[in-house]
Motif scaffolding. Structure first.
Motif, PDB file in Angstrom:
ATOM      1  N   ALA A  10       4.556  14.845   3.454  1.00 33.75           N
ATOM      2  CA  ALA A  10       3.338  15.627   3.614  1.00 33.75           C
ATOM      3  C   ALA A  10       3.614  16.923   4.375  1.00 33.75           C
ATOM      4  O   ALA A  10       3.068  17.987   4.055  1.00 33.75           O
ATOM      5  CB  ALA A  10       2.278  14.808   4.342  1.00 33.75           C
ATOM      6  N   ALA A  11       4.472  16.829   5.380  1.00 32.69           N
ATOM      7  CA  ALA A  11       4.835  18.017   6.146  1.00 32.69           C
ATOM      8  C   ALA A  11       5.551  19.036   5.260  1.00 32.69           C
ATOM      9  O   ALA A  11       5.299  20.252   5.343  1.00 32.69           O
ATOM     10  CB  ALA A  11       5.729  17.619   7.323  1.00 32.69           C
ATOM     11  N   TYR A  12       6.424  18.537   4.392  1.00 31.43           N
ATOM     12  CA  TYR A  12       7.129  19.434   3.464  1.00 31.43           C
ATOM     13  C   TYR A  12       6.146  20.098   2.506  1.00 31.43           C
ATOM     14  O   TYR A  12       6.219  21.302   2.247  1.00 31.43           O
ATOM     15  CB  TYR A  12       8.188  18.652   2.681  1.00 31.43           C
ATOM     16  N   LEU A  13       5.217  19.300   1.989  1.00 28.76           N
ATOM     17  CA  LEU A  13       4.221  19.837   1.054  1.00 28.76           C
ATOM     18  C   LEU A  13       3.383  20.932   1.694  1.00 28.76           C
ATOM     19  O   LEU A  13       3.109  21.967   1.082  1.00 28.76           O
ATOM     20  CB  LEU A  13       3.303  18.719   0.571  1.00 28.76           C
ATOM     21  N   ASN A  61       4.830   4.731   5.767  1.00 29.07           N
ATOM     22  CA  ASN A  61       4.053   5.721   6.502  1.00 29.07           C
ATOM     23  C   ASN A  61       4.927   6.882   6.951  1.00 29.07           C
ATOM     24  O   ASN A  61       4.564   8.051   6.826  1.00 29.07           O
ATOM     25  CB  ASN A  61       3.394   5.081   7.728  1.00 29.07           C
ATOM     26  N   GLU A  62       6.099   6.557   7.510  1.00 29.42           N
ATOM     27  CA  GLU A  62       6.991   7.594   8.026  1.00 29.42           C
ATOM     28  C   GLU A  62       7.479   8.512   6.903  1.00 29.42           C
ATOM     29  O   GLU A  62       7.549   9.733   7.064  1.00 29.42           O
ATOM     30  CB  GLU A  62       8.190   6.943   8.735  1.00 29.42           C
ATOM     31  N   GLN A  63       7.826   7.920   5.769  1.00 30.83           N
ATOM     32  CA  GLN A  63       8.277   8.722   4.638  1.00 30.83           C
ATOM     33  C   GLN A  63       7.165   9.636   4.137  1.00 30.83           C
ATOM     34  O   GLN A  63       7.395  10.805   3.814  1.00 30.83           O
ATOM     35  CB  GLN A  63       8.756   7.806   3.515  1.00 30.83           C
ATOM     36  N   SER A  66       0.796  -1.219   0.000  1.00 31.01           N
ATOM     37  CA  SER A  66       0.000   0.000   0.000  1.00 31.01           C
ATOM     38  C   SER A  66       0.828   1.270   0.000  1.00 31.01           C
ATOM     39  O   SER A  66       1.744   1.430   0.790  1.00 31.01           O
ATOM     40  CB  SER A  66      -0.908   0.016   1.213  1.00 31.01           C
ATOM     41  N   LEU A  67       0.479   2.181  -0.875  1.00 29.02           N
ATOM     42  CA  LEU A  67       1.056   3.513  -0.870  1.00 29.02           C
ATOM     43  C   LEU A  67       0.244   4.353   0.089  1.00 29.02           C
ATOM     44  O   LEU A  67      -0.969   4.403   0.014  1.00 29.02           O
ATOM     45  CB  LEU A  67       0.995   4.131  -2.273  1.00 29.02           C
ATOM     46  N   THR A  68       0.901   5.003   1.026  1.00 30.04           N
ATOM     47  CA  THR A  68       0.197   5.781   2.032  1.00 30.04           C
ATOM     48  C   THR A  68      -0.552   6.931   1.401  1.00 30.04           C
ATOM     49  O   THR A  68       0.009   7.735   0.691  1.00 30.04           O
ATOM     50  CB  THR A  68       1.201   6.348   3.052  1.00 30.04           C
ATOM     51  N   ALA A  69      -1.839   7.006   1.682  1.00 30.63           N
ATOM     52  CA  ALA A  69      -2.646   8.137   1.250  1.00 30.63           C
ATOM     53  C   ALA A  69      -2.460   9.257   2.263  1.00 30.63           C
ATOM     54  O   ALA A  69      -2.218   9.016   3.442  1.00 30.63           O
ATOM     55  CB  ALA A  69      -4.113   7.741   1.153  1.00 30.63           C
ATOM     56  N   LEU A  70      -2.562  10.496   1.809  1.00 31.99           N
ATOM     57  CA  LEU A  70      -2.357  11.637   2.683  1.00 31.99           C
ATOM     58  C   LEU A  70      -3.433  11.711   3.744  1.00 31.99           C
ATOM     59  O   LEU A  70      -4.618  11.623   3.467  1.00 31.99           O
ATOM     60  CB  LEU A  70      -2.374  12.923   1.850  1.00 31.99           C
ATOM     61  N   ALA A  71      -3.030  11.873   5.014  1.00 34.62           N
ATOM     62  CA  ALA A  71      -4.002  11.855   6.101  1.00 34.62           C
ATOM     63  C   ALA A  71      -4.753  13.173   6.222  1.00 34.62           C
ATOM     64  O   ALA A  71      -5.845  13.233   6.777  1.00 34.62           O
ATOM     65  CB  ALA A  71      -3.299  11.549   7.421  1.00 34.62           C
ATOM     66  N   GLY A  74      14.650  12.562  -7.004  1.00 39.87           N
ATOM     67  CA  GLY A  74      14.292  12.464  -5.594  1.00 39.87           C
ATOM     68  C   GLY A  74      14.177  11.012  -5.178  1.00 39.87           C
ATOM     69  O   GLY A  74      14.575  10.102  -5.894  1.00 39.87           O
ATOM     70  N   SER A  75      13.602  10.811  -4.001  1.00 41.36           N
ATOM     71  CA  SER A  75      13.446   9.455  -3.483  1.00 41.36           C
ATOM     72  C   SER A  75      12.097   9.340  -2.801  1.00 41.36           C
ATOM     73  O   SER A  75      11.291  10.278  -2.818  1.00 41.36           O
ATOM     74  CB  SER A  75      14.569   9.137  -2.487  1.00 41.36           C
ATOM     75  N   ALA A  76      11.846   8.166  -2.204  1.00 37.27           N
ATOM     76  CA  ALA A  76      10.558   7.927  -1.560  1.00 37.27           C
ATOM     77  C   ALA A  76      10.389   8.737  -0.284  1.00 37.27           C
ATOM     78  O   ALA A  76       9.327   8.682   0.336  1.00 37.27           O
ATOM     79  CB  ALA A  76      10.393   6.445  -1.251  1.00 37.27           C
ATOM     80  N   ASP A  77      11.398   9.474   0.140  1.00 32.54           N
ATOM     81  CA  ASP A  77      11.233  10.329   1.319  1.00 32.54           C
ATOM     82  C   ASP A  77      11.687  11.768   1.050  1.00 32.54           C
ATOM     83  O   ASP A  77      11.906  12.539   1.977  1.00 32.54           O
ATOM     84  CB  ASP A  77      11.982   9.750   2.517  1.00 32.54           C
TER      85      ASP A  77
END
Length: 373
Positions: free
Chosen positions: A361-364, A354-356, A9-14, A215-218
């Motif tokens: 999301a915080a950066y966005l 999830n952590e990545q 699963s790709l984490t969806a934005l919370a 870039g990368s996954a994080d």
């Protein structure tokens, strides 16, 4: 293509839109969830057999679903087929709602006959709310790969896909790289499905652009920079694409999940779908039963239907990759023509944790509006 066993699963934005205000829950004891043995059933055996479950579900007569757009992964046909097959009325609320809206609705409508019976959720929202799910294992449980389900049956991955670029080949040149979107021929033509600070699909689109640009996954910064360049070139348009905007030509290039873009290929002869080899961003959604479902038997029958060969092939008909696809292909029960028609994907899937995702999301949230506006 390695999606068959390695895709998780790709984490969806919370961070999602708030649930629209609604009337206070009714104190309706007769319709409240948790009724009878159906509410604690963990498999079809608790009903005797599938016929027993069908009978119990038909006695309830209704099923409440939420956040299921009819043009998303063929859900319109899925709902219609289930309703006609079992003679159960399906009440579909807020088809364009987000994952968190589903949980909010369950909380606000708890104890009424209007609460959602089942959920279809992005990863972060699903895993943050497992205490709200009823444990249940469908008859096809053993054919679902271990990595795609909770061991106790609280949730199961349902369908998935890859982030992609859909485009009308009659209006723009063929796309073989995300950098192609920066060309003058794409001026005023590139749309992203939603706001990436709120919508999971849009968020994954920025992740795709980031990975494609070093870039990368994080690390999502290169993706934000890419969309800033698109806007500066006049190519990125602030329009949330829909089938209507695609059909009208308003959004001839759409960044979205491949199964949503693939669905447009059935409508437009010149609609093509491109998944970047250098950035195959993958993800599944989560299916779960509301522990307080007002129609607990119908909720369980819905799950049985979704994970049956028939239900899985209906998702496939919508361009999505059903979680049981590999097993069905081996058993000869998958629709081979539809399976072969899935957009080609090469390269190892990129799957943020999830952590990545939380970090990106915080950066966005801090930089998206400033960079793209």
């Amino acid at each position: 293509m390695k999606i068959r066993r390695t895709l998780v699963s790709l984490t969806a934005l919370a961070t999602v839109a708030s649930f629209a205000a609604c009337a206070a829950p009714e104190d309706d004891d007769d319709s409240a969830g948790g009724k009878g043995e159906a509410a604690t059933a963990t498999s079809v055996e608790d009903f005797g057999d599938l016929d027993g479950l069908v009978e119990a579900a038909q006695e309830e007569g209704e099923l409440n679903v939420i956040a299921l757009p009819p043009d998303w992964a063929n859900y319109g046909e899925v709902i219609k087929t289930f309703s006609e097959k079992y003679d159960i009325k399906v009440n579909s609320a807020q088809p364009d709602a987000a994952s968190q809206d589903e949980i909010n609705a369950a909380e606000q409508l708890k104890g009424t006959d209007r609460a959602p019976d089942v959920f279809d959720l992005g990863q972060s929202v699903a895993l943050a709310n497992t205490d709200k799910f009823a444990e249940y294992r469908v008859e096809t449980w053993d054919t679902i790969p271990e990595e795609f389900k909770d061991a106790d049956g609280a949730w199961v991955n349902d369908y998935g896909g890859y982030m992609s670029v859909g485009y009308d080949a009659s209006k723009v040149p063929a796309i073989s790289s995300l950098d192609d979107l920066l060309a003058p021929e794409f001026k005023g033509k590139v749309a992203l499905n939603g706001d990436p600070t709120q919508a999971g699909a849009a968020f994954s689109g920025v992740v795709m652009a980031s990975v494609a640009n070093g870039g990368s996954a994080d690390d999502i910064a290169p993706g934000v920079e890419f969309f800033a360049k698109l806007k500066k070139a006049g190519n990125f348009i602030p329009v949330d694409p829909t089938p209507a905007t695609i059909a009208s030509g308003q959004t001839p290039v759409v960044i979205d999940w491949d199964y949503l873009n693939a669905a447009e290929s059935a409508k437009l002869d010149d609609w093509e779908v491109y998944v970047p080899e250098e950035a195959p961003i993958a993800g599944y959604y989560f299916q779960a039963i509301n522990a307080d479902a007002p129609h607990p038997a119908a909720a369980r029958l819905w799950q049985e239907f979704l994970y049956s060969d028939e239900g899985q092939n209906l998702w496939l008909a919508g361009g999505a990759r059903p979680v049981r696809a590999e097993e069905m292909a081996e058993a000869g029960t998958i629709d081979e023509e539809l399976y072969a028609a899935l957009p080609a994907v090469t390269g190892k899937p990129v799957i943020p944790t999830n952590e990545q995702t939380e970090s990106m999301a915080a950066y966005l949230s801090k930089n998206w509006a400033k960079a793209v506006g």
